[in-house]
Scaffold this motif. Sequence first.
Motif, PDB file in Angstrom:
ATOM      1  N   GLY A 233       0.810  -1.202   0.000  1.00 51.61           N
ATOM      2  CA  GLY A 233       0.000   0.000   0.000  1.00 51.61           C
ATOM      3  C   GLY A 233       0.852   1.264   0.000  1.00 51.61           C
ATOM      4  O   GLY A 233       2.042   1.236   0.347  1.00 51.61           O
ATOM      5  N   ASN A 263      -8.937  -0.095  -1.972  1.00 55.96           N
ATOM      6  CA  ASN A 263      -8.356  -1.359  -2.439  1.00 55.96           C
ATOM      7  C   ASN A 263      -8.425  -1.381  -3.962  1.00 55.96           C
ATOM      8  O   ASN A 263      -9.509  -1.320  -4.548  1.00 55.96           O
ATOM      9  CB  ASN A 263      -9.151  -2.530  -1.846  1.00 55.96           C
ATOM     10  N   LEU A 268      -3.133  -0.968  -2.080  1.00 56.18           N
ATOM     11  CA  LEU A 268      -3.940  -0.136  -1.195  1.00 56.18           C
ATOM     12  C   LEU A 268      -3.452   1.318  -1.308  1.00 56.18           C
ATOM     13  O   LEU A 268      -2.263   1.581  -1.167  1.00 56.18           O
ATOM     14  CB  LEU A 268      -3.817  -0.623   0.246  1.00 56.18           C
TER      15      LEU A 268
END
Length: 982
Positions: A233, A263, A268
């Motif tokens: 992420g 998402n 992420l």
Amino acid sequence: MADYKKTLNLPDTKFPMRGDLSKREPLMLKNWQERGFYQRIRSARRGAPRFILHDGPPYANGDIHLGHALNKILKDIIVKLKTLSGFDAPYVPGWDCHGMPIEMQIEKEHGKNLPARETQRLCRAYATEQVLRQKQDFIRLGVLGDWDRPYLTMAYQSEADEIRALAVVLKKGYVFRGLKPVNWCFDCGSALAEAEVEYEDRKDVAIDVGFPFAEPEKVAKAFGLSRLPDKPGCAVIWTTTPWTLPSNQALNVHPEFEYSLVNTERGLLIVASKFALPEEYERQPVAMGETGPIIPPPNQLPQLARKYGLQQWAIIGSCLGRDLELIKFRHPFYDRLSPVYLGEYVTLDTGTGIVHSAPAYGVEDFNSCRRYGMKDEEILTPVMGDGKFAASLPLFGGEMIWKANPKIVKTLEERGMLFAQDRNHVHSYMHCWRHKTPVILRATTQWFAGMDEVPGFNGAKPKETLRTTALRGIEATQFYPAWGKARLYGMIANRPDWTLSRQRQWGVPMPFFIHKETGELHPRVLELLEQVATRVEQGGVEAWQSLIAEELLGTDAAHYEKVKDTLDVWFDSGSTHFTVLRGSHKAESEFPADLYLEGSDQHRAWFNLSLLVSCMTDGVPPYRALLTHGFFVDGEGRKMSKSKGNVVAPQNIMDTLGADILRLWVASSDYSGELTISSEILKRVVESYRRIRNTLRFLLANLADFDFARDVLPVDEWLEIDRYAWVTTCDLQASLASPNLGVKNPAAPGHYDNYEFHLVAQKLQTFCSEDLGGFYLDILKDRLYTAPANSRARRSAQNALYHVTQSLTRLLAPILSFTAQEVWEELVGGGTSVFEQSWYEFRLPRDAGPLRERWTKLRGLRSDVLKQLETLRVGGSIGSSLAGEVELYANGENRELLRSFGDDLRFVFITSQARLVEKQPADAVTAASLPDVRIRVVASRHTKCERCWHYRADVGSNAEHPALCGRCNSNLFGPGEPRDHA
């Protein structure tokens, strides 16, 4: 046939019809200088109340342009009108002589890397030469001032007093040294003042960059999740300055904005919720299909999906910015961490709602990192003064920052951290006003004057912040135009600390000694500053350059280093209230000045910084009022520039048309906005000037045989129209200038007092063309030319003309200075200057009120009659108005008015006869101005008098002079005709 022309009192004057200003003005200037006009004016006003207009110094570099001419003419108009208003209004011109432009010129001519002493010598010589060139053009404009003793910021005394001013603000605790981002120009190699920065559009690459999660557990907690999905992420930032990424040390979010954890197939992503949701979003659960979320139509896609080309996304959590505080993220290409700091300056206008923070290259970034405890030595500063990255910087060392941008973008792409890029992003960006090249904010150690909290000096701090003092000072200042107040207030309210130091050679030094280990000022700093000032007073700034530390410090010298910085050149001009008004020209000045006058750009420059220096030294503004003027555009509204070929040089105007034409154009323009000039506009100004000059010539020509001492008549004994003409003149003067001489802020100010020069010019032109030329003088010609030379009727007219000329010449003088002086010398002789006088004072007639009422009506009726006569003329019935006769019928309130004028009505209408009839003529028309009056005009059936050209029944009544009418016989051979009204 007798030559009756010789019996007329024809006009006679040496005042030429053609001004020939371009040739005559230089001769007049020479005469003014030889006679010491400026010194004589000062002597005449000695002891009068002072009015001080403090000259904002032009820069001593290059020939003057129209902006200079506008500025100096406006100042000269004010100084002259204040002189005529009974003030002692000296004008001390000045020049700004230090700084980068002159140093750059020397580098062009002599090369770089000259010894400092040689640079200073060449700069001083160059500035001296420029001052002399500009001075001649300023004088040519007709500007009266102390040109033999101007103030120069490079004068030794001014340089020394500037150091003393620095000592005052240091002692009061405003000055401190520290690391801060400042405007930095690579070409100048120096910090820049706010006033030296301008904004231009620039094309850059804009990129969205990922900062990988370093603390995924804390991210999950912030978004209310027990754990994150098993994928990488990033927090995504947007920037238009990729070159700042090597210096990144933090990320900023707004504490109150909502952020989403999204998402996607790219992992992420953390962005502001506004960026993650469709524009027309209503809080609905994301629809899911068998294989993932259902992709809505493109117009319903969130910006994040459109910009990053995402096919799959789902918001799996949200939080406020404050929940992300201090969570760490990884730098996209260096092995270090960037914590999240809260910053209320973060906006949602552009970008992702997350800002990358490089404290060395942004003020908000710097302040944010300092607030979270980052120390000066921890701040990364890889960009050098020449714009290159330090050689030690990994990946990009030695690269010019602008050239490094694409390499940084490529590195991000290779590491998978580039989410989007726009190679053609256009934005407004800072540029150096001298080099026209991009400027950056760069953290360097500089000397500052603090706007808010300051460390103080030896435990002493100002009682209030400089910002507070300055804003209060603005409230006490009068502004012309009024909108200048809000502009200056906003700039002071929002300006950063003032960077006082510069890294140059040609300037006033900051003659400090700082400890080599602690960086502290020498404990005897105030004493040392005075010692240096004393030396500079004898040898100029060069004295500091050649000073050896041991001469002042003795054995202490080994522990201290000599500061090489110079003061910001705006401190030079900003402290002239200290160095000039209370220094070099104290005897002819006062503090604070009554007025500062400059262009509207000076709200961020001279007005602004003079205010700050004065508030630091004295706690009050250096001025009581500020006047702002606009800038030039051509006849089509385009900004003037040499590249467009639309520049108009003031020298060309003076050489072809004369300075008075330029002065009249300045006065006629509303200086508060953009000013338009073109050849066509100047032609119209020339035509306006011609009408004014012709009026003045008529006045003078008909006073040729008038001796005021011999021929004076009490005003109440003048003919009625003469009294009325004087009343209109007095009304004009009252509308332009207050009668209260030597009084500031008079109760009944005129347009001159309010600096409304375009209204002054309009009223003066209207008065000359309509009140005088189109009415009074038109009517007066007959009486002046045909009445006996010494008759009461003619002397009454000359008395009025004399007083009108006295008043009008003075009213014109601030604007048409050359022409007014020319008139003055013709009117009273060459022994004095019109500028040694005050506004004219001579009493109104006792019947001023009734005169205004009677003649306002009659002037309106006269216009109606002239229209009817013009119809006759166009139809071929008459050649001129004298060939016509007027019948008037009135049965209302105006009958008695018309009856009271008797036979004099014909002179008002310039017809051979005008009579009031008892019965309304069948073909009469109604007067537009007086509805109860009917007008009938006809061609005269009588013979024309060879002398006065009136068509009269009594022409030939004298057999010895058969070509003359009865009144001409009386004027030549009898007692003269009776006149009471016109």
